[in-house]
Design a protein around this motif. Structure first.
Motif, short mmCIF file in Angstrom:
data_model
loop_
_atom_site.label_atom_id
_atom_site.label_comp_id
_atom_site.label_asym_id
_atom_site.label_seq_id
_atom_site.Cartn_x
_atom_site.Cartn_y
_atom_site.Cartn_z
N ARG A 145 36.88 53.50 63.66
CA ARG A 145 36.99 52.05 63.41
C ARG A 145 35.57 51.50 63.48
NH1 ARG A 145 40.79 48.70 61.10
NH2 ARG A 145 40.75 46.66 62.05
N VAL A 146 35.18 50.83 62.40
CA VAL A 146 33.79 50.40 62.27
C VAL A 146 33.73 48.90 62.02
CG1 VAL A 146 31.74 50.63 60.81
CG2 VAL A 146 33.04 52.63 61.39
N ARG A 147 32.80 48.23 62.69
CA ARG A 147 32.53 46.80 62.44
C ARG A 147 31.29 46.72 61.56
NH1 ARG A 147 33.31 43.37 67.42
NH2 ARG A 147 35.43 43.60 66.64
N LEU A 148 31.50 46.26 60.31
CA LEU A 148 30.38 46.12 59.38
C LEU A 148 29.97 44.66 59.32
CD1 LEU A 148 31.53 48.41 56.42
CD2 LEU A 148 30.08 49.00 58.35
N SER A 149 28.68 44.41 59.62
CA SER A 149 28.15 43.04 59.60
C SER A 149 27.05 42.96 58.56
CB SER A 149 27.55 42.67 60.96
OG SER A 149 28.41 43.06 61.99
N ARG A 150 27.20 42.00 57.65
CA ARG A 150 26.13 41.77 56.68
C ARG A 150 25.18 40.75 57.31
NH1 ARG A 150 28.40 39.36 51.88
NH2 ARG A 150 29.43 41.29 51.44
N LYS A 151 23.92 41.14 57.46
CA LYS A 151 22.96 40.29 58.15
C LYS A 151 21.74 40.04 57.28
CE LYS A 151 24.30 41.69 62.77
NZ LYS A 151 23.86 42.13 64.09
N ARG A 152 21.00 38.99 57.64
CA ARG A 152 19.77 38.66 56.92
C ARG A 152 18.63 39.53 57.41
NH1 ARG A 152 21.20 33.42 56.96
NH2 ARG A 152 21.93 32.87 54.89
N VAL B 22 28.76 38.03 56.72
CA VAL B 22 30.17 38.25 57.04
C VAL B 22 30.29 39.51 57.90
CG1 VAL B 22 30.70 39.62 54.97
CG2 VAL B 22 32.51 38.27 56.03
N THR B 23 31.32 39.52 58.75
CA THR B 23 31.58 40.67 59.62
C THR B 23 33.05 41.06 59.48
OG1 THR B 23 29.91 39.89 61.17
CG2 THR B 23 31.45 41.52 61.99
N ARG B 24 33.29 42.34 59.20
CA ARG B 24 34.66 42.83 59.06
C ARG B 24 34.83 44.15 59.80
NH1 ARG B 24 33.68 42.47 53.43
NH2 ARG B 24 33.98 40.36 52.66
N ASP B 25 36.07 44.40 60.25
CA ASP B 25 36.42 45.68 60.88
C ASP B 25 37.17 46.55 59.87
OD1 ASP B 25 35.31 44.79 63.19
OD2 ASP B 25 37.16 44.65 64.34
N TYR B 26 36.72 47.77 59.72
CA TYR B 26 37.35 48.72 58.80
C TYR B 26 37.71 49.99 59.55
CZ TYR B 26 35.26 46.09 54.87
OH TYR B 26 34.91 45.13 53.97
N THR B 27 38.74 50.69 59.05
CA THR B 27 39.02 52.04 59.53
C THR B 27 38.58 53.00 58.44
OG1 THR B 27 40.95 51.28 60.77
CG2 THR B 27 40.81 53.63 60.32
N ILE B 28 37.71 53.92 58.79
CA ILE B 28 37.23 54.91 57.81
C ILE B 28 37.87 56.25 58.15
CG2 ILE B 28 35.22 56.02 56.78
CD1 ILE B 28 33.55 53.66 57.71
N HIS B 29 38.55 56.81 57.16
CA HIS B 29 39.22 58.10 57.32
C HIS B 29 38.18 59.20 57.02
CE1 HIS B 29 43.05 60.63 56.36
NE2 HIS B 29 42.37 61.07 57.39
N LEU B 30 37.58 59.73 58.09
CA LEU B 30 36.49 60.69 57.91
C LEU B 30 36.97 62.07 57.49
CD1 LEU B 30 34.17 59.84 60.91
CD2 LEU B 30 33.78 59.34 58.51
N SER B 31 38.16 62.48 57.96
CA SER B 31 38.59 63.85 57.67
C SER B 31 38.79 64.08 56.18
CB SER B 31 39.83 64.23 58.46
OG SER B 31 40.92 63.47 58.06
#
Length: 138
Positions: free
Chosen positions: A98-105, A34-43
């Motif tokens: 903004r990060v795109r996280l992809s779960r891969k084999r 699965v691939t999703r886009d997340y916003t990570i609040h780094l501060s």
């Protein structure tokens, strides 16, 4: 009064067995890839961190976020994302990313985990009103 069974003790045993049976079920099965886009609040994740440790901590926090979101121990960070975090120097990483996280084999057969997470940068003009989005990999 001695010949009555101890009801409290029986309750405890039954509740304990009930607990262990509930723990046996693993929960919902996650989709494999699965691939999703997340916003990570780094501060908020680098707040009150010593200046010379902020950018390295931001990278670690992205890794930690990806592990929780995707449920994989192995997280690989793209060079573009790494450069984006470090572009503003060690003491001031970007406020949000903004990060795109992809779960891969995992192609490597000897690896202990079958899946890994790949974190990529998604360039956006503004972070306003962005939600977590599932990206179609079709």
């Amino acid at each position: 009064s001695d010949n009555h069974p101890n009801l409290f003790e029986q309750d405890w045993i039954s509740s304990k067995t009930h607990e262990t049976t509930r723990e046996m079920g693993e929960g919902k099965a996650k989709p494999d890839l699965v691939t999703r886009d997340y916003t990570i609040h780094l501060s908020k994740r680098t707040h009150k961190i010593q200046f010379k440790r902020r950018a390295p901590r931001a990278i670690k926090e992205i890794r930690k976020f990806a592990q929780q979101a995707m449920g994989t121990k192995d997280v690989r960070i793209d060079t573009q994302l790494n450069k984006y975090i470090w572009a503003t120097g060690i003491k001031s990483p970007p406020t949000r990313v903004r990060v795109r996280l992809s779960r891969k084999r995992n192609e490597d057969e000897e690896a202990e985990e079958k899946l890994y997470t790949f974190a990529q940068l998604v360039e956006v003009s503004s972070f306003k009103g962005l939600q977590t989005e599932v990206v179609d990999t079709a």
